[in-house]
Design an enzyme around this catalytic site. Structure first.
Site, PDB file in Angstrom:
ATOM      1  N   SER A  41       0.854  -1.185   0.000  1.00 23.24           N
ATOM      2  CA  SER A  41       0.000   0.000   0.000  1.00 23.24           C
ATOM      3  C   SER A  41       0.887   1.232   0.000  1.00 23.24           C
ATOM      4  CB  SER A  41      -0.863  -0.005   1.269  1.00 23.24           C
ATOM      5  OG  SER A  41      -1.490   1.243   1.465  1.00 23.24           O
ATOM      6  N   TYR A  46      -1.944  -1.683  10.300  1.00 19.68           N
ATOM      7  CA  TYR A  46      -1.968  -1.810   8.840  1.00 19.68           C
ATOM      8  C   TYR A  46      -0.730  -1.169   8.234  1.00 19.68           C
ATOM      9  CZ  TYR A  46      -3.668  -1.169   4.040  1.00 19.68           C
ATOM     10  OH  TYR A  46      -3.802  -1.175   2.675  1.00 19.68           O
TER      11      TYR A  46
END
Length: 188
Positions: A139, A152
């Site tokens: 990401s 995350y």
């Protein structure tokens, strides 16, 4: 025909990836954690492209002991493995001071440990054949911290480094070798 596994192929990026790969002629197998209907929809869209029956397997990356078993079954179904798109993931959103240990562990188990184990298992199979490709989907938050998503962001940053280390170890140097290091001159 390129034999490819896409984890998290039941929705979003995973679904789009599986369909795009099938459109390019890949024989595709997908995993899903809990959305069997989403996985069936992806499989139907892949099948419409006429590149062989898509294979669908349930796999929760938070269950590390199942990863080798499911991947071995998928590789057997495909008749080998040429590529894996390591896409499955999860996120828990809460401020860092409110993140519980359970929240942290769930995200790390799936987005870091589980993804590493998929990449490792795929690499082991590829090393025994003619090689292959491992694409670890991380990401932008690997590099840019996302407020309220500490686990995350940490897991995606970790997978970025896992990708780099595996590339160094597995790249042109062969499976399991250690990259050579330039000699450093020592001051006298």
């Amino acid at each position: 025909m390129t034999r490819t596994i896409v984890t998290g192929g039941d929705s979003g990026v995973g679904r789009a990836t599986a369909i795009a790969l099938a459109r390019e002629g890949h024989d595709v197998a997908i995993t899903y954690r809990s959305d069997a209907d989403g996985a069936s929809q992806t499989a139907a869209e892949v099948e419409e492209l006429g590149v062989g029956p898509p294979r669908v397997h349930q796999l929760d990356l938070a269950e590390p002991h199942r990863i080798p078993l499911v991947l071995n079954d998928m590789i057997s179904d495909l008749g080998g493995l040429d590529a894996v798109v390591n896409n499955a993931g999860t996120m828990h959103q809460a401020p860092a001071l409110e993140h519980t240990l359970e929240d942290w562990q769930q995200v790390i188990d799936v987005d870091l440990t589980g993804c590493f184990l998929v990449a490792q298992q795929a690499a082991q199979h590829m090393a025994e054949s003619d090689g292959g490709h491992i694409i670890n989907v991380t990401s932008v938050h690997e590099h840019i911290p996302l407020p309220n998503a500490i686990a995350y962001s940490a897991a995606k940053a970790g997978m970025g480094l896992v990708s780099k280390v595996m590339a160094l170890e597995l790249g042109d140097r062969g499976y399991g070798s250690t990259p050579s290091r330039p000699e450093r001159s020592r001051p006298r």
